[in-house]
Design a protein around this motif. Structure first.
Motif, short mmCIF file in Angstrom:
data_model
loop_
_atom_site.label_atom_id
_atom_site.label_comp_id
_atom_site.label_asym_id
_atom_site.label_seq_id
_atom_site.Cartn_x
_atom_site.Cartn_y
_atom_site.Cartn_z
N LEU A 24 0.82 -1.21 0.00
CA LEU A 24 0.00 0.00 0.00
C LEU A 24 0.86 1.26 0.00
N ALA A 25 1.95 1.25 0.73
CA ALA A 25 2.83 2.42 0.77
C ALA A 25 3.45 2.69 -0.61
N ILE A 26 3.88 1.64 -1.27
CA ILE A 26 4.48 1.80 -2.61
C ILE A 26 3.43 2.28 -3.61
N VAL A 27 2.25 1.68 -3.56
CA VAL A 27 1.17 2.07 -4.48
C VAL A 27 0.75 3.51 -4.22
N TYR A 28 0.61 3.89 -2.96
CA TYR A 28 0.23 5.26 -2.59
C TYR A 28 1.25 6.25 -3.16
N GLU A 29 2.52 5.96 -2.96
CA GLU A 29 3.58 6.85 -3.45
C GLU A 29 3.56 6.95 -4.98
N ALA A 30 3.40 5.83 -5.66
CA ALA A 30 3.38 5.83 -7.12
C ALA A 30 2.20 6.65 -7.65
N LEU A 31 1.03 6.48 -7.05
CA LEU A 31 -0.14 7.24 -7.47
C LEU A 31 0.05 8.73 -7.22
N THR A 32 0.63 9.07 -6.09
CA THR A 32 0.90 10.47 -5.77
C THR A 32 1.88 11.08 -6.77
N GLU A 33 2.95 10.35 -7.07
CA GLU A 33 3.95 10.84 -8.03
C GLU A 33 3.35 11.10 -9.40
N LYS A 34 2.37 10.30 -9.78
CA LYS A 34 1.75 10.48 -11.10
C LYS A 34 0.61 11.50 -11.08
N TYR A 36 -2.28 11.39 -9.25
CA TYR A 36 -3.61 10.86 -8.98
C TYR A 36 -3.96 11.06 -7.50
N ASN A 37 -5.24 11.01 -7.21
CA ASN A 37 -5.70 11.00 -5.83
C ASN A 37 -5.61 9.53 -5.37
N PRO A 38 -4.62 9.20 -4.54
CA PRO A 38 -4.39 7.80 -4.20
C PRO A 38 -5.55 7.13 -3.46
N VAL A 39 -6.25 7.88 -2.62
CA VAL A 39 -7.38 7.30 -1.89
C VAL A 39 -8.47 6.90 -2.87
N LEU A 63 2.31 -5.03 -8.17
CA LEU A 63 2.40 -5.31 -6.74
C LEU A 63 1.04 -5.47 -6.09
N ILE A 64 0.13 -4.55 -6.39
CA ILE A 64 -1.17 -4.59 -5.72
C ILE A 64 -1.98 -5.81 -6.15
N MET A 65 -1.73 -6.30 -7.34
CA MET A 65 -2.46 -7.48 -7.81
C MET A 65 -1.97 -8.76 -7.13
N LYS A 66 -0.84 -8.71 -6.45
CA LYS A 66 -0.33 -9.87 -5.72
C LYS A 66 -0.96 -10.00 -4.34
N VAL A 67 -1.74 -8.99 -3.95
CA VAL A 67 -2.40 -8.97 -2.65
C VAL A 67 -3.89 -9.12 -2.87
N GLU A 68 -4.52 -9.95 -2.06
CA GLU A 68 -5.97 -10.11 -2.16
C GLU A 68 -6.65 -8.82 -1.71
#
Length: 87
Positions: A24-34, A36-39, A63-68
Motif C-alpha cells: 500500500l505504501a508503494i502504491v500510494y507513493e506511485a499514485l501520488t507521483e503520477k 492521482y488521488n491515491p485514496v 504489486l497490488i495485484m499480488k495482494v488479495e
C-alpha cells in the motif's frame, strides 16, 4: 548437446513476500507521483477489482495485484481501529 532422456532441473528463486502495508505504501507513493488521488484510486480498485485504477508506475499495479483485495480492506480497517478507536 544435452541428453533429452534425463530429467532437467530448474532452480527458481522464490519471490520475497511483501506485507500488505508495504504494498500500500508503494502504491500510494506511485499514485501520488503520477498526480492521482491515491485514496480514490485505491478505493476504486478495491471496490471493482479493476487493476487499471492503479498506475503501472514503479510496478505499483503488479504489486497490488499480488495482494488479495480483502487483505487490503483488512489492513486499512485494522490501522483505522488502531489509530482512531483504540485508547
Amino acid at each position: 548437446m544435452q541428453n533429452l532422456n534425463n530429467t532437467q532441473f530448474f532452480k527458481v528463486e522464490k519471490e520475497l513476500e511483501m506485507r500488505v502495508e508495504d504494498v500500500l505504501a508503494i502504491v500510494y507513493e506511485a499514485l501520488t507521483e503520477k498526480g492521482y488521488n491515491p485514496v480514490n484510486q485505491i478505493v476504486g480498485y478495491v471496490m471493482s477489482g479493476d487493476p487499471t485504477y492503479i498506475t503501472s508506475h514503479n510496478n505499483a499495479r503488479s504489486l497490488i495485484m499480488k495482494v488479495e483485495r480483502d487483505e487490503i480492506v483488512e489492513e486499512i480497517l485494522q490501522e483505522y481501529i488502531k489509530t482512531k478507536l483504540s485508547k
